[in-house]
Motif scaffolding. Structure first.
Motif, short mmCIF file in Angstrom:
data_model
loop_
_atom_site.label_atom_id
_atom_site.label_comp_id
_atom_site.label_asym_id
_atom_site.label_seq_id
_atom_site.Cartn_x
_atom_site.Cartn_y
_atom_site.Cartn_z
N SER A 186 -6.98 -0.43 4.66
CA SER A 186 -7.92 -1.44 5.09
C SER A 186 -7.90 -2.56 4.07
O SER A 186 -8.26 -2.35 2.90
CB SER A 186 -9.33 -0.85 5.19
N VAL A 187 -7.40 -3.73 4.50
CA VAL A 187 -7.30 -4.86 3.58
C VAL A 187 -7.66 -6.13 4.32
O VAL A 187 -7.60 -6.20 5.54
CB VAL A 187 -5.88 -5.01 2.99
N SER A 188 -8.03 -7.13 3.56
CA SER A 188 -8.17 -8.47 4.11
C SER A 188 -6.93 -9.24 3.68
O SER A 188 -6.56 -9.24 2.52
CB SER A 188 -9.43 -9.14 3.58
N GLY A 189 -6.26 -9.84 4.63
CA GLY A 189 -5.03 -10.53 4.30
C GLY A 189 -3.83 -9.62 4.41
O GLY A 189 -3.88 -8.53 4.99
N ASN A 190 -2.73 -10.05 3.83
CA ASN A 190 -1.49 -9.28 3.91
C ASN A 190 -1.54 -8.09 2.95
O ASN A 190 -1.91 -8.24 1.80
CB ASN A 190 -0.30 -10.16 3.56
N PRO A 191 -1.16 -6.92 3.44
CA PRO A 191 -1.21 -5.75 2.56
C PRO A 191 0.04 -5.60 1.71
O PRO A 191 1.15 -5.84 2.17
CB PRO A 191 -1.31 -4.59 3.57
N TYR A 192 -0.17 -5.21 0.47
CA TYR A 192 0.92 -4.79 -0.41
C TYR A 192 0.69 -3.30 -0.68
O TYR A 192 -0.31 -2.93 -1.28
CB TYR A 192 0.91 -5.58 -1.71
N LEU A 193 1.62 -2.48 -0.22
CA LEU A 193 1.40 -1.03 -0.18
C LEU A 193 2.44 -0.30 -1.01
O LEU A 193 3.60 -0.72 -1.07
CB LEU A 193 1.44 -0.54 1.26
N PHE A 194 2.04 0.81 -1.60
CA PHE A 194 2.89 1.56 -2.51
C PHE A 194 2.75 3.05 -2.24
O PHE A 194 1.70 3.52 -1.80
CB PHE A 194 2.49 1.31 -3.98
N TRP A 195 3.80 3.80 -2.56
CA TRP A 195 3.75 5.26 -2.63
C TRP A 195 4.21 5.69 -4.01
O TRP A 195 5.23 5.21 -4.52
CB TRP A 195 4.63 5.91 -1.58
N TYR A 196 3.43 6.64 -4.57
CA TYR A 196 3.77 7.25 -5.85
C TYR A 196 3.77 8.76 -5.68
O TYR A 196 3.05 9.30 -4.83
CB TYR A 196 2.75 6.89 -6.93
N SER A 253 8.16 19.21 -3.41
CA SER A 253 6.79 19.70 -3.53
C SER A 253 6.11 19.01 -4.70
O SER A 253 6.56 19.11 -5.85
CB SER A 253 6.78 21.21 -3.73
N ALA A 254 5.03 18.30 -4.41
CA ALA A 254 4.34 17.51 -5.43
C ALA A 254 3.10 16.89 -4.78
O ALA A 254 2.79 17.14 -3.62
CB ALA A 254 5.26 16.41 -5.98
N LEU A 255 2.42 16.06 -5.57
CA LEU A 255 1.24 15.34 -5.10
C LEU A 255 1.64 13.89 -4.83
O LEU A 255 2.23 13.25 -5.71
CB LEU A 255 0.15 15.42 -6.17
N TYR A 256 1.33 13.40 -3.65
CA TYR A 256 1.74 12.06 -3.24
C TYR A 256 0.52 11.16 -3.07
O TYR A 256 -0.46 11.55 -2.43
CB TYR A 256 2.55 12.13 -1.94
N PHE A 257 0.63 9.96 -3.64
CA PHE A 257 -0.47 9.00 -3.57
C PHE A 257 -0.01 7.72 -2.90
O PHE A 257 1.03 7.15 -3.25
CB PHE A 257 -0.98 8.65 -4.98
N CYS A 258 -0.81 7.25 -1.98
CA CYS A 258 -0.66 5.94 -1.38
C CYS A 258 -1.57 4.97 -2.13
O CYS A 258 -2.64 5.38 -2.60
CB CYS A 258 -1.05 6.02 0.09
N ALA A 259 -1.15 3.73 -2.27
CA ALA A 259 -1.97 2.75 -2.99
C ALA A 259 -1.82 1.38 -2.35
O ALA A 259 -0.79 1.06 -1.76
CB ALA A 259 -1.57 2.69 -4.46
#
Lengths: 114, 116
Positions: A26-36, A86-92
């Motif tokens: 959920s963003v205002s404007g264009n999103p810049y998205l990442f996966w770690y 197998s690991a922990l994945y984060f979206c940002a």
């Protein structure tokens, strides 16, 4: 306010099968998205990012993510899972409303079974 | 290329004691971040430096937390006095320049703090 949601605490998949880890934003404007990705007792490692352009983004270790503006999603995918994934994945998401900081989701634990 | 270095890796202290963490970013990276990661949660930004200056410290509990980045390179994060709820992993990250989050951030291994 900018935010990301990872609806699944854990995803289980058999080795060799395709995997998907979900993220909505959920963003205002264009999103810049990442996966770690975070392996045990280690810091976060960058996998991929979406800034603009092609909706399918390719990243490290064979991972890719599909940006879908109409569904406000940025799901992480891999055609064939490995036990070592197998690991922990984060979206940002980049918070453009303030000082460009990253806002992280709560994380999804991926378990790949042999 | 050497990664982001942090020390110590683990620290156990009693509540009301003080503690300090050290971070050495990747050479040439202008922006440095400190995050707090509580078990079961995603990292939360505490403070962001660009070179020597503070860009964002809106989520830093300033009554007990402090941070500095001398000479625009190494950084220290201090907690004094510590509370039980400060138990977390403290992550340091760095990236290339002032509009840093359009570039990826590189994370160190973190310091796991346990407050008893």
């Amino acid at each position: 306010a900018q935010s990301v949601a990872q609806p699944e605490d854990q995803v289980n998949v058999a080795e060799g099968n395709p995997l998907t880890v979900k993220c909505t934003y959920s963003v205002s404007g264009n999103p810049y998205l990442f996966w770690y990705v975070q392996y045990p007792n280690r810091g976060l490692q960058f996998l991929l990012k979406y800034i603009t352009g092609d909706n399918l983004v390719k990243g490290s270790y064979g991972f890719e993510a599909e940006f879908n503006k109409s569904q406000t999603s940025f799901h992480l995918k891999k055609p064939s899972a490995l036990v070592s994934d197998s690991a922990l994945y984060f979206c940002a998401v980049r918070d453009i409303s303030n000082t460009d900081k990253l806002i992280f989701g709560t994380g999804t634990r991926l378990q790949v079974f042999p | 290329e050497a990664g982001v270095a942090q020390s110590p890796r683990y620290k156990i202290i009693e509540k009301r004691q003080s503690v300090a963490f050290w971070c050495n970013p990747i050479s040439g990276h202008a922006t440095l971040y400190w995050y707090q990661q509580i078990l079961g949660q995603g990292p939360k930004l505490l403070i962001q430096f660009q070179n020597n200056g503070v860009v964002d410290d809106s989520q830093l509990p300033k009554d007990r937390f402090s941070a500095e980045r001398l000479k625009g390179v190494d950084s220290t994060l201090k907690i004094q006095p510590a509370k039980l709820e400060d138990s977390a992993v403290y992550l340091c990250a760095s990236s290339w320049d002032g509009l840093a989050t359009i570039y990826e951030q590189y994370f160190g291994p973190g310091t796991r703090l346990t407050v008893t």
